[in-house]
Design an enzyme around this catalytic site. Structure first.
Site, PDB file in Angstrom:
ATOM      1  NE  ARG A  95      -3.676   0.325   0.433  1.00 19.15           N
ATOM      2  CZ  ARG A  95      -4.708   0.244  -0.568  1.00 19.15           C
ATOM      3  NH1 ARG A  95      -5.092   1.110  -1.311  1.00 19.15           N
ATOM      4  NH2 ARG A  95      -5.389  -0.873  -0.564  1.00 19.15           N
ATOM      5  CG  HIS A 338      -6.350   0.167   3.416  1.00 21.38           C
ATOM      6  ND1 HIS A 338      -5.420   1.252   3.255  1.00 21.38           N
ATOM      7  CD2 HIS A 338      -7.307  -0.078   2.187  1.00 21.38           C
ATOM      8  CE1 HIS A 338      -5.931   1.962   2.133  1.00 21.38           C
ATOM      9  NE2 HIS A 338      -6.982   1.311   1.667  1.00 21.38           N
ATOM     10  CB  CYS A 339      -1.029  -1.660   5.981  1.00 20.81           C
ATOM     11  SG  CYS A 339      -1.719  -0.526   7.445  1.00 20.81           S
ATOM     12  CB  ALA A 340      -0.636  -5.958   3.849  1.00 21.18           C
TER      13      ALA A 340
END
Length: 346
Positions: A95, A338-340
């Site tokens: 992300r 979401h970060c990954a």
């Protein structure tokens, strides 16, 4: 704090919302043992389960070295909707180093913006492979790539698809990322590159344990152009309580004044959980939207809070399938769904 601007050039650009049709979701197969110290062996099975879930509705493209790609295929199993792509990386948080996808309204084409990446202000060297990955990703996908020297992570941007952006100053206006740049200069760059016409600089504070300095995708997310969920802490004795409450107050004031108006919904974080002496930054705002039909929600083994988050998102996204993904292991790396991941619009 808000800033607004619209020019003839910026009005020809738009960052598609995550609930619009998607071409694919990009992941990076986990390989950096230092990201999950002492617990790495539990992470590949989590990724495999997650990738299979995404692939039920959306093509999955996974960055991996040759050997890691073979390992990933063994964990995931045969799946025609999952593709391995040999692009080197330093870490898994795609992300943040992946491209920001932008639609050119003059011709309808999608291109990627390749921002400068320095591992969250130089915290985790080396980062050269991550910094180079966005352009290689765009090349593989056959998408034009535009480079920009602004240091910016994808988790610091939250847009509604209509030109409004939520972000935090701690992730952009800092000497470790963009030395010497002012808020006006950075705002101008976001207007020019992304077609942004209104920016909300949320400055209440981030989650304890978050090493990104307060990424917005842990704090506040658009559900649609008229609804935002915001992480709050209902325990007044928790160190997260006041910073998150201030974010909520700021968003409530903004939501009542912007157009279209925005309803702001409280999304309580789970109780404190630590690994050793370090708190992990658990937030249900780190959900992954898969177009209009699905949302994958991180859960953290706190049944009351997990169920409330799932119920609220199901209520706000009527008709969408809301699926829980157990992130109790993944969050030891200080990030979640979401970060990954990096969604690519159709």
């Amino acid at each position: 704090m808000t800033s607004a601007k619209a020019s003839s050039d910026s009005m020809l650009l738009r960052v598609p919302a995550e609930w619009e049709q998607q071409a694919a979701v990009w992941l990076t197969w986990p390989h950096n043992h230092d990201t999950w110290p002492g617990r790495f062996e539990s992470i590949p099975p989590v990724y495999a389960t997650w990738a299979r879930s995404i692939a039920e509705s959306t093509p999955v493209r996974i960055l991996a070295s040759h050997d890691d790609g073979l390992r990933a295929e063994k964990f995931i199993g045969p799946n025609a909707n999952v593709t391995m792509i040999e692009i080197p990386t330093n870490d898994s948080w795609i992300r943040d180093y992946g491209p920001t996808f932008v639609r050119d309204l003059s011709n309808g084409n999608i291109h990627g913006v390749d921002w400068r990446f320095n591992a969250w202000g130089g915290k985790y060297p080396p980062w050269d492979d991550d910094d180079a990955a966005a352009r290689k990703l765009c090349d593989w996908a056959g998408i034009e790539c535009v480079s920009d020297p602004l240091c910016l992570e994808g988790g610091a941007l939250e847009t509604d698809g209509l030109g409004r952006l939520l972000t935090t100053p701690e992730c952009l206006i800092t000497e470790t990322r963009n030395p010497g740049m002012t808020i006006d200069e950075i705002s101008e760059r976001l207007h020019q590159r992304l077609g942004i016409t209104e920016i909300v600089w949320l400055d209440g504070g981030g989650l304890e344990g978050d090493d990104t300095d307060g990424h917005i995708d842990q704090l506040a997310r658009f559900i649609d152009p008229e609804n935002v969920v915001v992480a709050v802490c209902d325990d007044p004795y928790d160190s997260n309580h006041e910073p998150l409450e201030e974010n909520y107050r700021q968003l409530k004031l903004w939501g009542a004044s912007t157009k279209p108006r925005v309803n702001v919904h409280r999304l309580p974080i789970p109780p404190v959980r630590k690994v050793g002496d370090q708190r992990v930054p658990e937030s249900y705002c780190n959900f992954l939207v898969l177009g209009s039909s699905r949302i994958l929600v991180p859960t953290f083994g706190a049944p009351t809070h997990d169920d409330h988050a799932i119920g609220l998102l199901r209520e706000l996204r009527t008709g969408a399938e809301v699926t829980a993904i157990d992130c109790r292991e993944l969050i030891w790396g200080l990030g979640a769904l979401h970060c990954a991941s990096r969604d690519q619009p159709a």
